[in-house]
Design a protein around this motif. Sequence first.
Motif, PDB file in Angstrom:
ATOM      1  N   UNK A 133       0.764  -0.983  -0.028  1.00  0.00           N
ATOM      2  CA  UNK A 133      -0.012  -0.090  -0.045  1.00  0.00           C
ATOM      3  C   UNK A 133       0.780   1.238   0.030  1.00  0.00           C
ATOM      4  N   UNK A 134       2.014   1.084   0.514  1.00  0.00           N
ATOM      5  CA  UNK A 134       2.970   2.313   0.550  1.00  0.00           C
ATOM      6  C   UNK A 134       3.444   2.634  -0.777  1.00  0.00           C
ATOM      7  N   UNK A 135       3.620   1.398  -1.657  1.00  0.00           N
ATOM      8  CA  UNK A 135       4.320   1.592  -3.061  1.00  0.00           C
ATOM      9  C   UNK A 135       3.033   1.987  -3.982  1.00  0.00           C
ATOM     10  N   UNK A 136       1.999   1.641  -3.810  1.00  0.00           N
ATOM     11  CA  UNK A 136       0.794   1.705  -4.853  1.00  0.00           C
ATOM     12  C   UNK A 136       0.781   3.315  -5.389  1.00  0.00           C
ATOM     13  N   UNK A 137       1.080   4.420  -4.745  1.00  0.00           N
ATOM     14  CA  UNK A 137       0.882   5.719  -5.222  1.00  0.00           C
ATOM     15  C   UNK A 137       1.944   5.871  -5.975  1.00  0.00           C
ATOM     16  N   UNK A 138       3.176   5.372  -5.799  1.00  0.00           N
ATOM     17  CA  UNK A 138       4.472   5.472  -6.680  1.00  0.00           C
ATOM     18  C   UNK A 138       4.320   4.785  -7.927  1.00  0.00           C
ATOM     19  N   UNK A 139       3.720   3.243  -7.771  1.00  0.00           N
ATOM     20  CA  UNK A 139       3.324   2.780  -9.000  1.00  0.00           C
ATOM     21  C   UNK A 139       2.327   3.155  -9.873  1.00  0.00           C
ATOM     22  N   UNK A 140       1.634   3.616  -9.457  1.00  0.00           N
ATOM     23  CA  UNK A 140       0.346   4.373 -10.149  1.00  0.00           C
ATOM     24  C   UNK A 140       0.927   5.778 -10.705  1.00  0.00           C
ATOM     25  N   UNK A 141       1.804   6.447 -10.346  1.00  0.00           N
ATOM     26  CA  UNK A 141       2.448   7.539 -10.774  1.00  0.00           C
ATOM     27  C   UNK A 141       3.393   7.292 -12.089  1.00  0.00           C
ATOM     28  N   UNK A 142       4.170   6.247 -11.803  1.00  0.00           N
ATOM     29  CA  UNK A 142       4.904   5.675 -12.705  1.00  0.00           C
ATOM     30  C   UNK A 142       4.171   5.137 -14.052  1.00  0.00           C
ATOM     31  N   UNK A 143       2.968   4.668 -13.671  1.00  0.00           N
ATOM     32  CA  UNK A 143       2.150   4.008 -14.887  1.00  0.00           C
ATOM     33  C   UNK A 143       1.647   5.299 -15.654  1.00  0.00           C
TER      34      UNK A 143
END
Length: 148
Positions: A133-143
């Motif tokens: 859940x900590x990484x999800x915002x970063x992954x969404x931003x990268x996507x």
Amino acid sequence: MMKESFKKTLVFGSSLVATVFGVALAQYVWTPPKADLSTVAAELKKQLPMMVDQYTMLINAEFKSGVFTYVYSTSIEKDIFTARRVNLKDHLLKGACQDKFATSLMNDYKVPVEYRYLDSKKEIVGSFQVRKSDCKPLWEEQWKEKQN
């Protein structure tokens, strides 16, 4: 004195990203999905200790109570580590969320990854736990960036 402390902290903060990527060593002992994580940690421990940078050494890896933990020793004093904790966690979070092994632990095994730092007396000076859940915002931003 203050300038030297800041320099150590800056080098240490930058090295946290290197620390996460240094954990790529674990990929060499990585076994097929759904491997026993205690065995993976035991195999990684055979490679330790490992210097990460001039202030940090990876000294242990363990899987206990559903958390995969990397344990580091550091020469950074606790008060400096604590004062810079927020910035350090941001660097570590970004690195962990981009690390293939750490993301596999979070996604495939559904376990958090902890990064624990000990001083020369083996006392904890800092500990960070990273979850999917900590990484999800970063992954969404990268996507989103890839879509543009």
